[in-house]
Each structure stands twice: as structure tokens, then as C-alpha cells.
Design a protein around this motif. Structure first.
Motif, short mmCIF file in Angstrom:
data_model
loop_
_atom_site.label_atom_id
_atom_site.label_comp_id
_atom_site.label_asym_id
_atom_site.label_seq_id
_atom_site.Cartn_x
_atom_site.Cartn_y
_atom_site.Cartn_z
N SER A 145 0.85 -1.19 0.00
CA SER A 145 0.00 0.00 0.00
C SER A 145 0.89 1.24 0.00
O SER A 145 2.05 1.19 0.43
CB SER A 145 -0.93 0.01 1.22
N ARG A 146 0.34 2.34 -0.46
CA ARG A 146 1.09 3.59 -0.55
C ARG A 146 0.30 4.70 0.12
O ARG A 146 -0.88 4.88 -0.16
CB ARG A 146 1.37 3.95 -2.01
N THR A 147 0.97 5.41 1.00
CA THR A 147 0.39 6.59 1.63
C THR A 147 1.43 7.70 1.57
O THR A 147 2.57 7.51 2.02
CB THR A 147 0.02 6.32 3.09
N ALA A 148 1.05 8.83 0.99
CA ALA A 148 2.00 9.93 0.81
C ALA A 148 3.22 9.40 0.05
O ALA A 148 3.11 8.90 -1.04
CB ALA A 148 2.38 10.53 2.16
N ARG A 149 4.39 9.48 0.66
CA ARG A 149 5.61 9.00 0.00
C ARG A 149 6.11 7.68 0.59
O ARG A 149 7.25 7.30 0.37
CB ARG A 149 6.71 10.06 0.13
N THR A 150 5.27 7.00 1.33
CA THR A 150 5.68 5.76 1.99
C THR A 150 4.99 4.56 1.36
O THR A 150 3.77 4.56 1.15
CB THR A 150 5.32 5.81 3.50
N THR A 151 5.78 3.56 1.04
CA THR A 151 5.25 2.29 0.55
C THR A 151 5.38 1.26 1.67
O THR A 151 6.46 1.10 2.25
CB THR A 151 6.03 1.79 -0.69
N THR A 152 4.28 0.60 2.00
CA THR A 152 4.25 -0.34 3.12
C THR A 152 3.95 -1.75 2.62
O THR A 152 3.06 -1.94 1.79
CB THR A 152 3.18 0.07 4.14
#
Length: 478
Positions: free
Chosen positions: A443-450
Motif C-alpha cells: 500500500s502507498r500513503t503519501a511518500r511511503t510504501t508499506t
């Protein structure tokens, strides 16, 4: 949705639940743990080194840098891929691995790796190894060392051995082998304590087992892989089976001392008539030891140096000693006529470790017998790229071997830099099955990929800690 529209119903058996199989899931990736290898290649400077090594002669940049393609191939081989077509597994997951080259591009990259490029790739591997070892010393622990009978051997132990790789089609330099098969006969060198693949030389299937020039080449390539500050000032033991006992190769090992290297050898020796006569004349045999220090069942050792015809020893470097182990053969052991007559299996090795070292012949024999670990390294290496060569062209297959050695190194650095406990000792197959091939939700939130690994997966914490440790490794200086 009907079955004909892409859904498959599977009847449950036993306690397994019934499942309906369909496509269309979003945000799910496979081989999530393999991202660890790709990132480790970046952290150790291997990626930038490969990009530079394969980009020196390029007039313009392309979408896929050749060096980056080479890294992706090394990651693929570490992950258990067997063919260039397996790049599709990485390519179809751009959210995890980024843009990955097509098969045709990968072929072109391999085809462009000539001998000069190979030398640059080896230099890049050596630079990455130096950084990986420095990162290990700075963040976790000293460099692993070989231990024999509870005693840590100073310096390094290098194991050289050859293996047969079968070819099922006509390929350049593939030839009948001494085992009456058809294929190649690569010669390899591993660092015993870490499992790193220091060097490899692809050879025709009919290459001689004891060709001194090939052993010299592989040893010299292996030594340049050891960082200079470690290569000088530390003892270096070179082990081999009887294929490495040629006088020219042993003389080369001795001459390395003239260049500041503290080298010794421990190599198997073929049992010819002079050796058989010395074995027959031997009267003092002492119990042999197992690797744990206990007595080895029905096995004894003796030193043959003073019983051998001096003319035979004259061909070896000065100070060479010959030591023999005899034991009751296990079922299925290959025995010579001499062994059959005596009812014992005999194995002889030569070493130039001096009497004044304080090491008993029992210790030296166990130290030499530990060379057998290289067979496990080769077995695992054949599942990490060099068990199958993809091309009809010899040069491409030599490049493939170099990338397979790189994949083996990436797995070794992962174990030593990022893992703890039993999983840090795992062979590649277990690492893949438990860590590298795990599925995850991306998943991606803002500039972070988790990456979210399935709840309840027993090795999730190992993987999370590995990624955390990776993030804390010192950055390479560019």
C-alpha cells in the motif's frame, strides 16, 4: 460469475475448506522478501558498482542501465530463478521491484559482457564485499571465522573444488566429462567461514581436474576478492582435494609468500605406489577424531612424511608433510584394490603447516576433512544459478556464472548482516521458502510504501527485523 468467466471452484478434501479461485486482487505482491536482496545490493554499493562497470563505454543512457539489469539477474538467481524468462516474476511487480528489463534486454546485456567487463564486475564485487564486511564489523559482530574442534582458525580458509554441470543440448565448450556425462566443468572457490563465492571459472566438460593453470587463476581471482586490509597480515589456508595437489599449483601458493601473503595449503594426495609403500610401512597409528572432538569410530591417523621416498617429496614445496587417515569403509564407499586388500579405506593429504605450529596431526586431519563443506556450497550454488547455463555462447555463460556468484554473495551477506538465530544458518532453499517468497499486501500513503505480511506467518518478525537492520546499515560513500 460462472466458471467459464474465469472462476474455478475447488472441492475441499478432508479438513481443507472449499475455495473459489479468481483473479483481480489489488495490492498483493509475491516474493516480497526478495526486495531485501535488491535493497542490500544498493546498500553495499554493488548496484552502483555494476552500473559503473557496465556503463564505461556507453555513449548514451538507456531506460535500463546494463549494470542495473545485471543486479536484477543476480537477485533473480539468489531468489531461485533458473532462466532469464524468470525475470517476469520481478517485472510483473513494478510496485515492489521497480522497472525490470525485458528478456531481450537482459540477453543483450549478457551478450555485451566481454572479458574486460568481467574484470570490472569482479572489481565491483570486491568493493561491495569490502563495504559489507565493514558494515558487519560496525553494526553487528566480527567477521565469522572457521572453527575446528572448538578452536578458531586465524585468518581465512579458502576451499577450491570443481563440479560437473550437465548440458542437455549442444553449447559452445560443452563436452564429454570424466563422469561420462556431457556439459561443463567449472572450478570454484568459496570462503569457508561465510559461504561467500569468491571466484569461479567456467571450463569445458573435458577440462582436466588437476589443471594447475586453472587452479592458479581461480585462486588469484579469489584472493583479490578479499579486502586488502584483510588479505595481508592474516593467515590464508587453501584447501582442495587431490585435484589441487599438482606441484605447479602448490609452488604458486608458496610463491605468494614472496608477495606478502601468509599462505599455507592442505590438499588431497593421490595414493600411488610410493604412498602405498609408506602406508604399509607405518607402524604408529593414533585414534582419529570427529568434528566434535570425540573419537572417530574405527579410524586412525599417522604421518607418512619420514616414510615417503625423498624423491617423491622433492616435487613438493619444502616443508611439505603427508598425513594419512585409515578407517573401516562405510557401505557403498569406493575402494581401490589396495583398500580392498587391506580392508581399510585410506585418504592422504599434504600440508605445509610446520611441526612447530603446535597443531597435532589429529587436528590437521579434521581441519582438512572439513574441506567437504565445499560440496554443500556447490550443491546450494547449483540452485542459485550455476546449475544450469542458459546460452549456446560460452561468453554469456561465463557472465551468467559471475552473476550466480554474486547472488550467492547476496544471500551470504543477508544471513550475516540481517538475520539472527537458526534462520541465519539456513540454506538458500529454506530462506526462499520462509522469507524471500512470502506474499504481502502493498500500500502507498503519501511518500511511503508499506508491505504488510500475512498475520500469523511464523517468520514475519525475522523479515521485519531484517528490513530494519538493512535501513540502519551505513550508506556507501559515492
Amino acid at each position: 460469475m460462472s466458471v467459464s468467466e474465469g472462476t474455478s471452484r475447488v472441492q475441499g478434501t478432508g479438513t481443507r475448506p472449499k475455495v473459489v479461485v479468481t483473479g483481480g486482487a489489488r495490492g498483493v505482491v509475491g516474493h516480497a522478501g526478495t526486495r531485501l536482496l535488491a535493497d542490500l545490493a544498493d546498500k553495499t554499493g554493488l548496484s552502483s558498482g555494476f552500473v559503473q562497470a557496465l556503463g564505461l563505454d556507453r555513449v548514451r543512457r538507456s531506460v535500463h542501465e546494463p549494470g542495473r539489469v545485471a543486479v536484477d539477474l543476480a537477485v533473480l538467481l539468489a531468489d531461485g530463478g533458473e532462466a532469464i524468462a524468470d525475470l517476469a516474476v520481478l517485472r510483473q511487480q513494478p510496485g515492489l521491484f521497480g522497472p525490470v528489463a525485458s528478456d531481450a534486454t537482459a540477453w543483450r546485456v549478457l551478450d555485451g559482457i566481454d572479458e574486460s567487463a568481467l574484470r570490472r564486475l569482479r572489481a565491483a564485487r570486491a568493493a561491495a564485499r569490502e563495504l559489507a564486511w565493514a558494515q558487519l564489523a560496525e553494526t553487528r559482530r566480527p567477521l565469522p571465522a572457521t572453527t575446528i574442534l572448538g578452536r578458531v582458525l586465524p585468518g581465512f580458509v579458502l576451499d577450491i573444488d570443481a563440479t560437473i554441470v550437465l548440458s542437455h543440448s549442444e553449447k559452445e565448450a560443452a563436452a564429454p566429462t570424466w563422469k561420462h556425462t556431457f556439459g561443463f566443468h567449472p572450478l570454484l572457490c568459496f570462503l569457508d567461514a561465510t559461504g561467500e563465492a569468491l571466484a569461479g571459472l567456467l571450463r569445458p566438460g573435458n577440462a582436466g581436474s588437476n589443471t594447475a593453470a586453472d587452479h592458479v587463476t581461480v585462486l588469484d581471482h579469489a584472493l583479490t576478492q578479499i579486502p586488502e586490509q584483510h588479505r595481508y597480515g592474516n593467515p590464508i589456508l587453501i584447501r582442495s582435494d587431490s585435484a589441487g595437489s599438482s606441484h605447479a599449483f602448490l609452488a604458486h601458493i608458496r610463491r605468494l609468500r614472496e608477495h606478502g601473503l601468509d599462505t599455507e595449503f592442505s590438499v588431497g594426495v593421490a595414493i600411488g605406489e610410493p604412498v602405498r609403500a609408506a602406508v604399509t610401512a607405518a607402524r604408529v597409528w593414533i585414534p582419529a577424531l570427529d568434528g566434535d572432538g570425540s573419537l572417530r569410530d574405527a579410524a586412525q591417523v599417522t604421518e607418512l612424511t619420514d616414510l615417503i621416498d625423498p624423491a617423491v617429496l622433492a616435487g613438493f614445496p619444502s616443508g611439505t608433510r603427508l598425513i594419512c587417515r585409515r578407517e573401516v569403509p562405510h557401505p557403498g564407499a569406493q575402494l581401490s584394490l589396495f583398500d580392498q586388500v587391506n580392508g581399510m579405506r585410506h585418504q592422504v593429504f599434504a600440508t605445509d603447516t610446520p611441526h612447530g605450529s603446535g597443531l597435532s596431526i589429529q587436528f590437521l586431519e579434521v581441519r582438512h576433512r572439513a574441506h567437504a563443506r565445499v560440496e554443500d556450497r556447490i550443491r546450494c550454488g547449483k540452485t542459485t544459478g550455476f546449475g544450469r547455463f542458459p546460452s549456446r555462447q560460452f561468453a554469456i555463460n561465463q557472465a551468467w556464472l559471475e552473476l550466480a556468484l554474486t547472488g550467492i554473495d547476496l544471500l551470504a551477506w543477508t544471513r550475516h548482516l540481517l538475520l539472527d538465530g537458526p534462520i541465519a544458518l539456513a540454506e538458500p532453499k529454506k530462506l526462499r521458502y520462509r522469507l524471500l517468497h512470502v506474499a504481502a499486501k502493498i500500500s502507498r500513503t503519501a511518500r511511503t510504501t508499506t508491505l504488510r505480511i500475512a498475520e500469523g506467518w511464523p517468520w514475519t518478525e525475522h523479515l521485519i527485523r531484517a528490513f530494519h537492520r538493512l535501513s540502519e546499515l551505513p550508506e556507501p560513500v559515492t
